[in-house]
Write a protein that holds these residues in place. Structure first.
Motif, PDB file in Angstrom:
ATOM      1  N   VAL A  25       0.889  -1.153   0.000  1.00 33.08           N
ATOM      2  CA  VAL A  25       0.000   0.000   0.000  1.00 33.08           C
ATOM      3  C   VAL A  25       0.930   1.207   0.000  1.00 33.08           C
ATOM      4  O   VAL A  25       1.818   1.307   0.853  1.00 33.08           O
ATOM      5  CB  VAL A  25      -0.897   0.032   1.260  1.00 33.08           C
ATOM      6  CG1 VAL A  25      -1.768   1.279   1.263  1.00 33.08           C
ATOM      7  CG2 VAL A  25      -1.738  -1.226   1.362  1.00 33.08           C
ATOM      8  N   GLY A  34       0.807   5.780  -4.592  1.00 36.65           N
ATOM      9  CA  GLY A  34       0.280   5.743  -5.947  1.00 36.65           C
ATOM     10  C   GLY A  34       1.100   6.438  -7.017  1.00 36.65           C
ATOM     11  O   GLY A  34       0.668   6.518  -8.167  1.00 36.65           O
ATOM     12  N   ILE A  49      -1.450  -1.623  -4.116  1.00 38.38           N
ATOM     13  CA  ILE A  49      -2.587  -0.716  -3.971  1.00 38.38           C
ATOM     14  C   ILE A  49      -2.023   0.701  -3.866  1.00 38.38           C
ATOM     15  O   ILE A  49      -1.287   1.017  -2.928  1.00 38.38           O
ATOM     16  CB  ILE A  49      -3.420  -1.032  -2.714  1.00 38.38           C
ATOM     17  CG1 ILE A  49      -3.934  -2.466  -2.758  1.00 38.38           C
ATOM     18  CG2 ILE A  49      -4.571  -0.031  -2.569  1.00 38.38           C
ATOM     19  CD1 ILE A  49      -4.564  -2.928  -1.459  1.00 38.38           C
ATOM     20  N   VAL A 104      -2.760   4.740  -3.452  1.00 35.98           N
ATOM     21  CA  VAL A 104      -3.769   5.665  -2.937  1.00 35.98           C
ATOM     22  C   VAL A 104      -3.254   7.074  -3.218  1.00 35.98           C
ATOM     23  O   VAL A 104      -2.235   7.488  -2.658  1.00 35.98           O
ATOM     24  CB  VAL A 104      -4.003   5.464  -1.421  1.00 35.98           C
ATOM     25  CG1 VAL A 104      -5.108   6.394  -0.930  1.00 35.98           C
ATOM     26  CG2 VAL A 104      -4.347   4.008  -1.104  1.00 35.98           C
ATOM     27  N   ASP A 152      -4.569  -1.764  -8.767  1.00 39.72           N
ATOM     28  CA  ASP A 152      -5.548  -1.269  -7.803  1.00 39.72           C
ATOM     29  C   ASP A 152      -5.161   0.159  -7.426  1.00 39.72           C
ATOM     30  O   ASP A 152      -4.289   0.368  -6.577  1.00 39.72           O
ATOM     31  CB  ASP A 152      -5.559  -2.179  -6.563  1.00 39.72           C
ATOM     32  CG  ASP A 152      -6.688  -1.859  -5.593  1.00 39.72           C
ATOM     33  OD1 ASP A 152      -7.343  -0.801  -5.731  1.00 39.72           O
ATOM     34  OD2 ASP A 152      -6.921  -2.676  -4.682  1.00 39.72           O
ATOM     35  N   ARG A 158      -6.590   3.779  -6.087  1.00 37.71           N
ATOM     36  CA  ARG A 158      -7.718   4.425  -5.417  1.00 37.71           C
ATOM     37  C   ARG A 158      -7.458   5.925  -5.376  1.00 37.71           C
ATOM     38  O   ARG A 158      -6.488   6.366  -4.747  1.00 37.71           O
ATOM     39  CB  ARG A 158      -7.903   3.843  -4.031  1.00 37.71           C
ATOM     40  CG  ARG A 158      -8.095   2.317  -4.131  1.00 37.71           C
ATOM     41  CD  ARG A 158      -8.327   1.665  -2.834  1.00 37.71           C
ATOM     42  NE  ARG A 158      -8.252   0.208  -3.006  1.00 37.71           N
ATOM     43  CZ  ARG A 158      -8.681  -0.637  -2.107  1.00 37.71           C
ATOM     44  NH1 ARG A 158      -9.204  -0.207  -0.972  1.00 37.71           N
ATOM     45  NH2 ARG A 158      -8.574  -1.930  -2.321  1.00 37.71           N
ATOM     46  N   VAL A 196      -8.485   9.552  -4.173  1.00 39.51           N
ATOM     47  CA  VAL A 196      -9.215  10.193  -3.079  1.00 39.51           C
ATOM     48  C   VAL A 196      -9.187  11.704  -3.262  1.00 39.51           C
ATOM     49  O   VAL A 196      -8.441  12.222  -4.093  1.00 39.51           O
ATOM     50  CB  VAL A 196      -8.617   9.779  -1.708  1.00 39.51           C
ATOM     51  CG1 VAL A 196      -8.800   8.289  -1.454  1.00 39.51           C
ATOM     52  CG2 VAL A 196      -7.141  10.152  -1.622  1.00 39.51           C
ATOM     53  N   GLU A 205      -7.670  12.125   3.304  1.00 36.62           N
ATOM     54  CA  GLU A 205      -8.311  10.858   2.944  1.00 36.62           C
ATOM     55  C   GLU A 205      -7.269   9.814   2.565  1.00 36.62           C
ATOM     56  O   GLU A 205      -7.431   8.631   2.869  1.00 36.62           O
ATOM     57  CB  GLU A 205      -9.287  11.064   1.791  1.00 36.62           C
ATOM     58  CG  GLU A 205     -10.552  11.783   2.195  1.00 36.62           C
ATOM     59  CD  GLU A 205     -11.561  11.889   1.057  1.00 36.62           C
ATOM     60  OE1 GLU A 205     -11.447  11.149   0.056  1.00 36.62           O
ATOM     61  OE2 GLU A 205     -12.478  12.720   1.184  1.00 36.62           O
ATOM     62  N   ARG A 206      -6.214  10.244   1.891  1.00 34.58           N
ATOM     63  CA  ARG A 206      -5.149   9.305   1.500  1.00 34.58           C
ATOM     64  C   ARG A 206      -4.538   8.642   2.729  1.00 34.58           C
ATOM     65  O   ARG A 206      -4.399   7.426   2.796  1.00 34.58           O
ATOM     66  CB  ARG A 206      -4.062  10.044   0.722  1.00 34.58           C
ATOM     67  CG  ARG A 206      -2.877   9.180   0.376  1.00 34.58           C
ATOM     68  CD  ARG A 206      -1.684  10.057   0.061  1.00 34.58           C
ATOM     69  NE  ARG A 206      -0.902   9.533  -1.029  1.00 34.58           N
ATOM     70  CZ  ARG A 206       0.157  10.155  -1.527  1.00 34.58           C
ATOM     71  NH1 ARG A 206       0.532  11.321  -1.064  1.00 34.58           N
ATOM     72  NH2 ARG A 206       0.835   9.609  -2.494  1.00 34.58           N
ATOM     73  N   LEU A 257      -6.999   6.232   4.507  1.00 30.72           N
ATOM     74  CA  LEU A 257      -7.228   4.983   3.781  1.00 30.72           C
ATOM     75  C   LEU A 257      -5.990   4.091   3.822  1.00 30.72           C
ATOM     76  O   LEU A 257      -6.106   2.878   4.024  1.00 30.72           O
ATOM     77  CB  LEU A 257      -7.636   5.272   2.334  1.00 30.72           C
ATOM     78  CG  LEU A 257      -7.960   4.035   1.486  1.00 30.72           C
ATOM     79  CD1 LEU A 257      -9.033   3.156   2.131  1.00 30.72           C
ATOM     80  CD2 LEU A 257      -8.375   4.465   0.078  1.00 30.72           C
ATOM     81  N   MET A 258      -4.816   4.663   3.653  1.00 26.62           N
ATOM     82  CA  MET A 258      -3.591   3.863   3.719  1.00 26.62           C
ATOM     83  C   MET A 258      -3.457   3.208   5.092  1.00 26.62           C
ATOM     84  O   MET A 258      -3.121   2.032   5.198  1.00 26.62           O
ATOM     85  CB  MET A 258      -2.359   4.717   3.409  1.00 26.62           C
ATOM     86  CG  MET A 258      -2.242   5.092   1.947  1.00 26.62           C
ATOM     87  SD  MET A 258      -0.818   6.164   1.598  1.00 26.62           S
ATOM     88  CE  MET A 258       0.549   5.033   1.908  1.00 26.62           C
TER      89      MET A 258
END
Length: 191
Positions: free
Chosen positions: A39, A42, A63, A65, A82, A84, A86, A91-92, A95-96
């Motif tokens: 994770v 991104g 993943i 983010v 994947d 995502r 945000v 929010e990043r 979520l991470m």
């Protein structure tokens, strides 16, 4: 402790030493070999791109983010299985942290430090009990560790909470220590 996903915080630059990219690459290979999902932020640039590419090359799952603003700036890794998107950095980070079972920081700058210390503070406050590691490649984190020791000796960090930060210069040893981590049974506000 079973670790299925690790959030890796690291630089959007590669830094001045070749050891930094080599460590990011080795960590990515290790995660894929151990079937632990990555994770991360991104991005395709810097150490972020190196660690993600290494995981992908070895057949691992990644993943990403990333906030909308960074997608628009075209720093997004376009081949992630994947991704995502945000709205913002808040929010990043949330979520991470939610997706990850553990956290590792490679060398990086303000963003790396801020993300790592935020989830570390959440642990200190008792919001989660996930392990943290600083991969101290080429002694990168030595000054920060000295500062943490200073903050501890000055009474701002409890010794038990100073021990939350696992430090290694080898990714395999780091991963083993993360798997064997025991969270302290004391949060910051217990007297």
């Amino acid at each position: 402790m079973e670790i299925k996903r690790i959030a890796v915080y690291c630089g959007s630059n590669k830094g001045t030493r070749k050891e930094y990219a080599a460590a990011a690459h080795a960590l990515g290979e290790l995660l894929a070999r151990e079937k632990i999902e990555l994770v991360y932020g991104g991005g395709m640039v810097g150490l972020m791109g190196v660690v993600a590419d290494a995981v992908l090359k070895e057949g691992g799952h990644v993943i990403g983010v990333i906030p909308e603003k960074l997608v628009i700036k075209e720093v997004v890794h376009t081949t992630l299985p994947d991704l995502r998107v945000v709205k913002n950095m808040h929010e990043r980070k949330a979520l991470m942290a939610e997706l990850a079972d553990a956290f590792i920081a490679l060398p990086g700058g303000y963003g790396t430090f801020e993300e790592f210390f935020e989830v570390l503070a959440w642990s200190q406050l008792g919001y989660h009990q996930k392990p943290f590691g600083l991969l101290n490649t080429a002694g990168f984190y030595r000054p920060m560790l000295e500062f943490l020791d200073h903050s501890t000796s000055e009474g701002f960090i409890k010794p038990k909470h100073r021990e939350l930060v696992i430090v290694e210069d080898d990714a395999e040893i780091m991963l083993n220590r993360l798997k064997n981590f025991q969270a302290p049974d004391e949060s910051k506000w217990i007297k």
